[in-house]
Design a protein around this motif. Structure first.
Motif, PDB file in Angstrom:
ATOM      1  N   GLN A   1       0.825  -1.206   0.000  1.00 12.57           N
ATOM      2  CA  GLN A   1       0.000   0.000   0.000  1.00 12.57           C
ATOM      3  C   GLN A   1       0.859   1.254   0.000  1.00 12.57           C
ATOM      4  OE1 GLN A   1      -2.645   0.387   3.358  1.00 12.57           O
ATOM      5  NE2 GLN A   1      -2.899   2.577   3.015  1.00 12.57           N
ATOM      6  N   LEU A   2       1.863   1.301   0.874  1.00 16.93           N
ATOM      7  CA  LEU A   2       2.688   2.504   1.000  1.00 16.93           C
ATOM      8  C   LEU A   2       3.487   2.784  -0.264  1.00 16.93           C
ATOM      9  CD1 LEU A   2       3.888   2.031   4.664  1.00 16.93           C
ATOM     10  CD2 LEU A   2       2.619   4.009   3.807  1.00 16.93           C
ATOM     11  N   ILE A   3       4.024   1.730  -0.860  1.00 17.31           N
ATOM     12  CA  ILE A   3       4.817   1.932  -2.075  1.00 17.31           C
ATOM     13  C   ILE A   3       3.939   2.392  -3.225  1.00 17.31           C
ATOM     14  CG2 ILE A   3       6.165   0.717  -3.829  1.00 17.31           C
ATOM     15  CD1 ILE A   3       7.506  -0.815  -1.569  1.00 17.31           C
ATOM     16  N   CYS A   4       2.748   1.802  -3.345  1.00 18.08           N
ATOM     17  CA  CYS A   4       1.820   2.247  -4.391  1.00 18.08           C
ATOM     18  C   CYS A   4       1.371   3.682  -4.147  1.00 18.08           C
ATOM     19  CB  CYS A   4       0.615   1.310  -4.455  1.00 18.08           C
ATOM     20  SG  CYS A   4       0.988  -0.318  -5.141  1.00 18.08           S
ATOM     21  N   ASP A   5       1.080   4.023  -2.891  1.00 19.83           N
ATOM     22  CA  ASP A   5       0.676   5.397  -2.570  1.00 19.83           C
ATOM     23  C   ASP A   5       1.783   6.394  -2.898  1.00 19.83           C
ATOM     24  OD1 ASP A   5      -1.766   4.507  -1.724  1.00 19.83           O
ATOM     25  OD2 ASP A   5      -1.319   4.651   0.423  1.00 19.83           O
ATOM     26  N   SER A   6       3.027   5.972  -2.667  1.00 21.78           N
ATOM     27  CA  SER A   6       4.148   6.881  -2.915  1.00 21.78           C
ATOM     28  C   SER A   6       4.304   7.214  -4.396  1.00 21.78           C
ATOM     29  CB  SER A   6       5.450   6.274  -2.378  1.00 21.78           C
ATOM     30  OG  SER A   6       5.883   5.184  -3.195  1.00 21.78           O
TER      31      SER A   6
ATOM     32  N   TYR B   1       1.873   7.807  -6.427  1.00 22.66           N
ATOM     33  CA  TYR B   1       0.922   8.858  -6.751  1.00 22.66           C
ATOM     34  C   TYR B   1       1.196  10.145  -5.988  1.00 22.66           C
ATOM     35  CZ  TYR B   1      -1.853   5.437  -9.305  1.00 22.66           C
ATOM     36  OH  TYR B   1      -2.264   4.498 -10.220  1.00 22.66           O
ATOM     37  N   THR B   2       1.603  10.020  -4.730  1.00 21.49           N
ATOM     38  CA  THR B   2       1.801  11.220  -3.911  1.00 21.49           C
ATOM     39  C   THR B   2       3.195  11.826  -4.071  1.00 21.49           C
ATOM     40  OG1 THR B   2       2.572   9.931  -1.992  1.00 21.49           O
ATOM     41  CG2 THR B   2       0.193  10.313  -2.193  1.00 21.49           C
ATOM     42  N   LYS B   3       4.132  11.010  -4.592  1.00 26.95           N
ATOM     43  CA  LYS B   3       5.525  11.450  -4.753  1.00 26.95           C
ATOM     44  C   LYS B   3       6.205  11.715  -3.416  1.00 26.95           C
ATOM     45  CE  LYS B   3       4.663  11.445  -9.171  1.00 26.95           C
ATOM     46  NZ  LYS B   3       5.082  10.295 -10.002  1.00 26.95           N
ATOM     47  N   GLU B   4       5.654  11.161  -2.336  1.00 21.67           N
ATOM     48  CA  GLU B   4       6.248  11.347  -1.012  1.00 21.67           C
ATOM     49  C   GLU B   4       7.272  10.247  -0.755  1.00 21.67           C
ATOM     50  OE1 GLU B   4       3.638  11.937   2.249  1.00 21.67           O
ATOM     51  OE2 GLU B   4       2.243  13.211   1.133  1.00 21.67           O
ATOM     52  N   ARG B   5       8.516  10.653  -0.626  1.00 21.37           N
ATOM     53  CA  ARG B   5       9.596   9.678  -0.429  1.00 21.37           C
ATOM     54  C   ARG B   5       9.473   8.953   0.901  1.00 21.37           C
ATOM     55  NH1 ARG B   5      15.328  12.259  -1.639  1.00 21.37           N
ATOM     56  NH2 ARG B   5      15.854  10.065  -1.307  1.00 21.37           N
ATOM     57  N   SER B   6       8.874   9.629   1.902  1.00 17.68           N
ATOM     58  CA  SER B   6       8.742   8.998   3.217  1.00 17.68           C
ATOM     59  C   SER B   6       7.874   7.749   3.138  1.00 17.68           C
ATOM     60  CB  SER B   6       8.137   9.988   4.223  1.00 17.68           C
ATOM     61  OG  SER B   6       6.831  10.381   3.822  1.00 17.68           O
ATOM     62  N   MET B   7       6.839   7.766   2.272  1.00 18.69           N
ATOM     63  CA  MET B   7       5.995   6.581   2.100  1.00 18.69           C
ATOM     64  C   MET B   7       6.787   5.434   1.490  1.00 18.69           C
ATOM     65  SD  MET B   7       2.245   7.882   0.869  1.00 18.69           S
ATOM     66  CE  MET B   7       1.138   8.726   2.007  1.00 18.69           C
ATOM     67  N   MET B   8       7.616   5.752   0.489  1.00 21.14           N
ATOM     68  CA  MET B   8       8.449   4.721  -0.129  1.00 21.14           C
ATOM     69  C   MET B   8       9.403   4.115   0.890  1.00 21.14           C
ATOM     70  SD  MET B   8       9.379   2.978  -2.815  1.00 21.14           S
ATOM     71  CE  MET B   8       8.661   3.834  -4.232  1.00 21.14           C
TER      72      MET B   8
END
Length: 221
Positions: free
Chosen positions: A154-159, A161-168
């Protein structure tokens, strides 16, 4: 992602606990009758299947580890608040020493009493699951992988779209802990091949190392 200031949420402690989690699961499966003592989903399923078939004695055998896991969680919940402000030793240190002592006891239980051994491991896993629930502020399981696998994807897929490196970074951390759990299972299988029932002492040693790490400082909670 900032590193946690609490040693109980540090990546180093998470690695030790997750190694122990994989070790315990492999030990109970390989050495104690093909049972996964960490995760209770399978036990709940088998409890229901035996119950529906009228096989009450078999159903009871699968109900016991569910109960013991729950008691382990309840025990930690009960001791956490009274010992919260105790300065000489932190409640998490007590919990991990207690868990290591349980594994030490399991090492001396013969194959003829695997039911007791697996129930004690389930109890220890309940203690660990309730005592250590986060790494760097993120909820992470150290005794199972299903939730971690979901969170990672979930977090990697969200990252994306959001371009947030912290999620990745958080997603990769979940995958990293899954790898650590796998290594714990590999270690558990190798140790069982060498030492059979006594192999669980290596799992207790991992928890002892985690206890030493916790001695670095007392957490605030």
């Amino acid at each position: 992602m900032q590193r946690s200031k609490q040693v109980s949420e540090s990546i180093e402690l998470g690695i030790l606990l997750t190694l122990a989690g994989g070790f315990m699961d492999a030990y109970s499966f390989v050495c104690r009758g093909g049972v996964f003592a960490n995760v209770q989903t399978g036990n709940i399923l088998l409890f229901g299947l035996h119950l529906s078939a009228g096989e009450f004695s078999q159903a009871f055998e699968f109900f016991l580890p569910i109960l013991m896991f729950s008691i382990g969680i309840a025990l930690v919940a009960l001791i956490r608040y009274p010992l919260r402000n105790f300065r000489k030793i932190h409640w998490r240190q007590i919990a991990i020493l207690f868990e290591a002592s349980i594994l030490l006891l399991v090492a001396f239980i013969p194959q003829s009493n695997n039911l007791l051994a697996n129930n004690l491991i389930s109890f220890a896993c309940g203690v660990q699951a309730e005592s250590f629930r986060k790494i760097d502020g993120t909820p992470v399981a150290t005794i199972m992988c299903t939730g971690n696998l979901r969170s990672a994807a979930q977090l990697i897929c969200d990252s994306v779209y959001t371009k947030e490196r912290s999620m990745m970074k958080r997603g990769l951390m979940f995958y990293f802990m899954i790898v650590i759990f796998t290594l714990g299972a590999v270690l558990g299988n190798l140790c069982v091949g060498l030492w059979r029932e006594s192999a669980i002492l290596a799992g207790a040693a991992l928890l002892a190392a985690a206890f030493v790490l916790l001695l670095v400082r007392h957490d605030a909670e």
